[in-house]
Structures are given as C-alpha cells and as structure tokens.
Design an enzyme around this catalytic site. Structure first.
Site, PDB file in Angstrom:
ATOM      1  N   TRP A  60       0.833  -1.206   0.000  1.00  0.00           N
ATOM      2  CA  TRP A  60       0.000   0.000   0.000  1.00  0.00           C
ATOM      3  C   TRP A  60       0.858   1.242   0.000  1.00  0.00           C
ATOM      4  O   TRP A  60       0.557   2.215  -0.712  1.00  0.00           O
ATOM      5  CB  TRP A  60      -0.976  -0.022   1.178  1.00  0.00           C
ATOM      6  CG  TRP A  60      -1.802  -1.272   1.148  1.00  0.00           C
ATOM      7  CD1 TRP A  60      -1.779  -2.303   2.035  1.00  0.00           C
ATOM      8  CD2 TRP A  60      -2.734  -1.656   0.119  1.00  0.00           C
ATOM      9  NE1 TRP A  60      -2.642  -3.291   1.626  1.00  0.00           N
ATOM     10  CE2 TRP A  60      -3.242  -2.928   0.463  1.00  0.00           C
ATOM     11  CE3 TRP A  60      -3.179  -1.058  -1.059  1.00  0.00           C
ATOM     12  CZ2 TRP A  60      -4.174  -3.603  -0.320  1.00  0.00           C
ATOM     13  CZ3 TRP A  60      -4.114  -1.720  -1.849  1.00  0.00           C
ATOM     14  CH2 TRP A  60      -4.599  -2.982  -1.471  1.00  0.00           C
ATOM     15  N   ASP A 117      -1.320   6.827   6.480  1.00  0.00           N
ATOM     16  CA  ASP A 117      -2.368   5.889   6.086  1.00  0.00           C
ATOM     17  C   ASP A 117      -2.598   4.942   7.258  1.00  0.00           C
ATOM     18  O   ASP A 117      -1.779   4.075   7.540  1.00  0.00           O
ATOM     19  CB  ASP A 117      -1.922   5.117   4.838  1.00  0.00           C
ATOM     20  CG  ASP A 117      -2.915   4.028   4.434  1.00  0.00           C
ATOM     21  OD1 ASP A 117      -3.953   3.855   5.101  1.00  0.00           O
ATOM     22  OD2 ASP A 117      -2.631   3.331   3.434  1.00  0.00           O
ATOM     23  N   LYS A 166     -11.733  -1.787   7.631  1.00  0.00           N
ATOM     24  CA  LYS A 166     -10.975  -2.711   8.447  1.00  0.00           C
ATOM     25  C   LYS A 166     -11.319  -2.581   9.927  1.00  0.00           C
ATOM     26  O   LYS A 166     -11.598  -3.558  10.590  1.00  0.00           O
ATOM     27  CB  LYS A 166      -9.482  -2.546   8.196  1.00  0.00           C
ATOM     28  CG  LYS A 166      -9.083  -3.206   6.857  1.00  0.00           C
ATOM     29  CD  LYS A 166      -7.948  -2.518   6.167  1.00  0.00           C
ATOM     30  CE  LYS A 166      -8.058  -2.565   4.661  1.00  0.00           C
ATOM     31  NZ  LYS A 166      -8.224  -3.896   4.087  1.00  0.00           N
TER      32      LYS A 166
HETATM   33  C1  LIG Z   1      -2.947  -0.014   4.748  1.00  0.00           C
HETATM   34  C2  LIG Z   1      -3.877   0.028   3.573  1.00  0.00           C
HETATM   35  N1  LIG Z   1      -3.893   1.125   2.802  1.00  0.00           N
HETATM   36  C3  LIG Z   1      -4.709   1.209   1.721  1.00  0.00           C
HETATM   37  C4  LIG Z   1      -5.531   0.178   1.361  1.00  0.00           C
HETATM   38  C5  LIG Z   1      -6.408   0.325   0.149  1.00  0.00           C
HETATM   39  O1  LIG Z   1      -7.702   0.583   0.584  1.00  0.00           O
HETATM   40  P1  LIG Z   1      -8.931   0.692  -0.418  1.00  0.00           P
HETATM   41  O2  LIG Z   1      -9.198  -0.685  -0.895  1.00  0.00           O
HETATM   42  O3  LIG Z   1     -10.030   1.256   0.418  1.00  0.00           O
HETATM   43  O4  LIG Z   1      -8.540   1.615  -1.514  1.00  0.00           O
HETATM   44  C6  LIG Z   1      -5.541  -0.981   2.144  1.00  0.00           C
HETATM   45  C7  LIG Z   1      -6.449  -2.083   1.759  1.00  0.00           C
HETATM   46  O5  LIG Z   1      -6.355  -3.179   2.213  1.00  0.00           O
HETATM   47  C8  LIG Z   1      -4.702  -1.053   3.261  1.00  0.00           C
HETATM   48  O6  LIG Z   1      -4.689  -2.152   4.027  1.00  0.00           O
HETATM   49 MG   LIG Z   2       0.958  -3.854   3.035  1.00  0.00          MG
END
Ligand SMILES: Cc1ncc(COP(=O)(O)O)c(C=O)c1O
Ligand SMILES: [Mg+2]
Ligand SMILES: Cc1ncc(COP(=O)(O)O)c(C=O)c1O
Ligand SMILES: [Mg+2]
Ligand SMILES: [Mg+2]
Ligand SMILES: [Mg+2]
Lengths: 357, 357
Positions: free
Chosen positions: A102, A169, A193
């Site tokens: 991510w 994030d 989550k």
């Molecule tokens: C730490 C983190 N950031 C970003 C995301 C992406 O999220 P989204 O699917 O809402 O775009 C995730 C998805 O699992 C994540 O775990």
């Molecule tokens: Mg990761």
C-alpha cells in the site's frame, strides 16, 4: 458449527450490535417509516448522523482545534492521489517510507504530481520489518507513512518526529490503540478494516497545510471543497457513514481507545506466543515490528497446509489465508474480533501440533 | 399515517422487497453466518454479486461488445473529473451542453483539463428548456450531455446523433425508459436516484475511446485500471453494489425497461395533467422537455405554501420541496415510486383547490 470466527483482513468483522442496528435502519430509520437508504442526505436525520460521526472521530482522537474531519468515497487508494494532489507543490518534493504494497501504491500515485524521495524501504527484505533511523528531509512538502502494513503484518510502534507535515495511512489500525494523533497533519483510513463497512474513507486534516501547491485542483479532488461543505459537497455514502458512526459509538461506549488497546494487546500476545511456541509454525516479521492487527505466519512444512486448513475451517474459523500476493496465513484481529476467537485459533494450532508434532 | 409516499429527489425510494433483502444480508449473507459487510470483497460470494450486477447492466442496456461496466465510488461528481481526465486530450477540446447545475459542475471540472466549448445553454432562461438544433463540433474529443436535469425538471427526449463520442450523465433517469444505449460511448450514473443507494456510481464505457489523451493519469483515476480489475482494483463499495444488483433484479424480473417505461409514463402524465389543470399550480418547464422523473411546479400564490405543505405532509407525502437552489415543489417519481403515490399527491392538490380555489 455455531459461530464463525472471522479473521478476514478487510472488509472484516463488525460488532454484532452494530450489524443489528444497521439492518434495522435499512428497514426503518429513526421511526420515519423510511429506510436509511431512501432519505435525503440533506434531511436533518442524516445530517445528525454525519455530525455525530465527525464528532466521535474528534473525541476518539482528542484533536486540538484546526483539524477538519471528512468522510469521503473512493477508498484509501483515492487518498493516495488526493494527498499528493493537495500537498505536493508544483516543482516540490514529497518524502515516503516504503513499508509494503500500500505504501508503494501511494508512492506510485504521488509520482504523477511531482518528485518523490523514498527515504527508507524494507522492500529488499520482503517488507518484514519497519525501517528506522532514517532522516526526513526538512525541505520536502510532507512525509508519508503507513501505520500498519496489512499484507505483511508490520506496524509502526513509535512514529518519528517529523520536521514537515506528517501524513499517515491508518487504514488497517485506525482506533486500535492510543496514539498522539496531533503529531499528524493528515490521517486517512478506509473504513472497512477497523471502523465500518467498505464504502467510506475517513480523512482528518489540519486546515493550515492546504492550499499551498500552486496547482489547479478539480473541486471533487480538493479537500477544501469537502471541508467547506462538511463532507456534503456531493451525496455522501450514507449507509457506510452511518455504520461507521455506530461502530465508533460501540467503541466509545465500551471505554474507547484505552479499553480496546488492552484487548488488542491481549489478542496479539496470545497469538504471537503460540506462533513462537508451536514448533510447526513460525512468524514472518521482525518481532519488534509485529502488527497487533494482522499476524502473518507460515507452516514450517507447507505440505501440511491442506490438513491445517481443514482443521481451522472445521473449527468455524474463516478468512485465515494470507494475502494472495504472499501466501501463508494471516490472522487479522481487528477491534470487533473477540479474544475468544483467538483462543479458538490457538487451540486449533495446539491440536494440530498434537496430531502432527 | 400508514405509509409514506416518498418523493425524495435522491437518495430516494427503493422497492420494499429490495430493502428487506438488503436488511437480511446485513445480518447474514448467503447463509454464511456472516454479514455482507464482514466478508472479503475477494470472496466468491461477493465476486458473484459484482459479476451479476455488471451482467444485469449489460442486459438492461442491451449493449453490443466493446463496452466495459464499472461500479466505482465518488459519486457522479467524481465522474465530472474522470470523464475529462480520461477523454480530453492534451491541447484538445471538449463540447458540453449546459442544461443545469450538474451540467455546469461537469463543465467546471473539465476546464481543469483543457478547453471546453459550451455548444448550447439554457442558463439565461433559468434552465427551463433543453436546447435543440445546436451543432456538435466534429473536432472536439467528446460531447457531454445530461439526460435528466434533476433540479430543474427537464429531460432530453431525443438524443442528438453525435459525430464524436457522446458522454451522458444519466444519474437521475438511468433505467427509467428504453433508450438506444449504443449511441453513447460513455454513460455514468450515481446509483442513488434510480438504481440503488448512495455510495456507488455506474460507469459504462466503450473501451476503444480510452488511452488517447497523452496525459499521465493516476491509477485510481484511470478507467483502464478499473476495467483491467473488473471494478476490484481496490475495495469496492460492497453494500451499495449489492443493493444496486437487487434493484436491477427487481426491475428485470418485473419486465425490464419496457415495463417501467410504461409505469413512468403513466405517473408523469397524471402528475403534469393535474399541474396544468389545477388553477392554483403551474409547471416551470417547457412542456416538450418535461422530465418524467422530476416534475417541478409552483403555487401561483406563494403565500399559500405553508397551508399546502401542511396538507401534503398530513397525507403521508415526503420529499416534495424543490431543490434549495430553486424553491417551489418537485415531485420525484423514480422507478420504485408506485402510481398510487402520485394519485395521493394529485388528490391532495385537488382537495387544496376545493378549499382555496
Ligand atoms: C494499509 C492500507 N492502505 C490502503 C488500502 C487500500 O484501501 P482501499 O481498498 O479502500 O482503496 C488498504 C487495503 O487493504 C490497506 O490495508
Ligand atoms: Mg501492506
Ligand atoms: C444529474 C445529476 N448529476 C450528478 C449529480 C451528482 O451526484 P453525486 O452526488 O453522486 O456526486 C446529481 C445529484 O443529484 C444529479 O442529479
Ligand atoms: Mg513456532
Ligand atoms: Mg440540474
Ligand atoms: Mg395549473
């Protein structure tokens, strides 16, 4: 099988009482004889929901003045774009640490808007630890980090002190522990989550960092648009905001972050103790960086996987497989997962040892 | 008061059976003993929902090959941005007709990406008609129109034949009537008026028009990213997609667009006949452009508003006030609104005439 032990990595387990209230609101909201899905987002009933959701965030984060709270759409992935578009100046530079999939997606999106300096990365070591001791360049526009790496199971335990606005994030560990949220200038988190269902993303932003890029930003991509309209510039994701509000109410009424941190610590300690103790399993992550939310582990003998899978499935456990990009196992232990579910999993691991050890 | 007659302009009325199935899925989905909100979007159960939703769109639109169907987040307002970002070439030009607030917001967002030629506008006449007889420039990258202007109550009855790709915002009349959808290269619609709850936006796009701008597009803003992952590049808005799927199933199982067009015509005819006949009221829109979805009307004597408001509220009617930017009354008669609700409103108008006329 009486009950499912839901270790899904996201969308993931929510408190039962939240689900019951949500289902009831789909049939009749606030005794209006209308579904929550059928009322105007400009009705006073929904405006109260949005207002309450935003004030619960402020209460949980104990934010000082100067921050705005938004519930947007698009997922955390759209924040990868909006963060850079709103903060990275024309001919400016942003600093990121690369701690997983991510983080690296966030870096990719930021590069569309300007220069990105990756100040530290654990990629070469398969993201099994959190880099430390790096320097955050004082001349960058902001520093971006990922508090919990959902796929690899690492978590930042101590955040750096940043000379520039710090962006985080927090998608996969939001509201799981006490943190000094005022260290951050911008926090975002996909709800699905730890805070609610898929379909809304929390953004908390310090107003003073906005409006400095020199770039023309489409209204929908500009945080200032959404701030000026209290997250109602366009139709918000009504149901997802409502369920997030209910989940935060559940958290606050039970004792807030102190209460949940205590439970999350217990679950994580129990889980990692068994991974370490049990000779059939091992953890994949540097012990000091182990996530309380996602415990990643492997069988020493991968040939045993089908038998182990059969056993935990029979125990009512679901969602234990690791992310498709890494394999193995991942026990996601979000706020709503009871300690009991971890106990059941640990019992299964012990039983598996008795049979196979 | 036994029942609410829900004339809300959006989010708006949904079929009762859809709401009942949705509420039940929030408690237990597919007999998994898990809520729809708690399962992975990568589970086979949710993948089947997404697949079914996409195929229902294709069935309802009778699309030829070469189109992709997406369910995104961000609302129709984010499509104002994405359309231009994905279709307007560097140093290119786009053609728009300005038929209301939403069209003009779409124009504003497009201007960030390049030149916009407004080929026709009814703004000077308070948007009370749909411009006709304009020329679509053959050298523009695309032509953008709004099929139904939710706030002003006008609707395009006959779409032009465009020499360039035609893009249409169908947010407020999607699936309300038979249309030759293959005339369009891109169609988008926020679900929350005629297709489902707030929180997802349908995008139908002809693949061949993409990838021609010469511009670097963030992955999340690039239709091709979402197409290549079947709307699962990131976590989709699970619940909103599911409820949209249920609503399309309701539509198809009852007879599809032919069936609903017939009902929508009856409702609109009944409504406008009373607005015309009743000496206390008048319509605000050119008769040939009157929307079947949103009937806008005024009291000749605005001083009577409080009394009229009291009367329709007592009859169980809700959501009848016009958009806050225009005032007056707006009867939104989306697919799920039964003919009976229009009959009740018409009776109230007649009764009001008896008292006041
Ligand atoms: C730490 C983190 N950031 C970003 C995301 C992406 O999220 P989204 O699917 O809402 O775009 C995730 C998805 O699992 C994540 O775990
Ligand atoms: Mg990761
Ligand atoms: C025709 C039309 N387009 C666009 C929009 C904006 O939709 P959203 O709120 O989903 O961004 C609306 C909302 O009412 C609309 O009626
Ligand atoms: Mg071990
Ligand atoms: Mg309009
Ligand atoms: Mg009249």
């Amino acid at each position: 099988m009486a009950k499912v032990h839901n270790f899904s990595a996201g969308p993931s387990i929510l408190p039962r009482e939240v689900l019951e209230k949500a289902a009831s609101a789909v049939l009749d909201f606030d005794n209006l004889k209308l579904s929550l899905l059928e009322i105007s987002h400009r009705s006073k009933n929904f405006e109260a929901v949005m207002e309450r959701a935003r004030s619960l965030v402020k209460e949980l984060m104990q934010l000082p003045d100067g921050y705005s709270v938004l519930f947007l759409q698009g997922g955390a992935s759209l924040q990868f774009v909006m963060v850079a578009q709103n903060l990275l100046r024309e001919r400016g530079k942003a600093a990121y640490i690369d701690t997983g999939t991510w983080a690296s997606n966030a870096i990719k999106e930021a590069k569309i808007f300007g220069q990105v300096e990756v100040v530290a990365s654990s990629k070469a070591d398969n993201y099994r630890y959190i880099p430390k001791g790096y320097t955050i360049p004082a001349d960058a526009d902001y520093f971006h980090c990922t508090s919990n790496n959902t796929i690899y199971g690492t978590q930042i335990k101590e955040f750096p002190t940043s000379p520039i606005p710090m962006v985080c994030d927090m998608s996969s560990d939001i509201f799981s522990r006490r943190i000094d949220f005022s260290k951050f200038s911008l926090i975002y988190a996909g709800a699905q989550k730890n805070m609610g269902p898929a379909g809304t993303t929390l953004v908390v932003v310090k107003d003073e960092i906005l409006g400095k890029t020199g770039r023309a930003i489409p209204a929908m991509m500009d945080y200032r648009t959404h701030i000026s309209k209290d997250s109602m510039y366009n139709t918000p994701p009504v149901f997802a905001v409502y369920v997030s509000m209910l989940t935060m109410e559940w958290l606050v009424s039970n004792g807030g972050l102190e209460w949940i941190e205590n439970i999350n610590r217990q679950k994580a300690e129990l889980m990692y103790a068994e991974i370490d103790r049990n000779p059939l399993f091992y953890g994949t992550v540097a012990p000091e960086d182990r996530s309380w939310m996602n415990a990643c582990f492997l069988l020493k003998d991968p040939a045993l996987e089908p038998e182990f899978d059969k056993m935990w499935k029979e125990a009512g456990i679901s969602g234990l497989r690791g992310h498709r990009s890494v394999g193995g196992y991942r026990a996601s232990m979000y706020n709503a997962l009871p300690l009991e579910s971890v106990q059941v999993l640990v019992e299964v691991m012990k039983e598996f040892e008795r049979i196979k050890g």
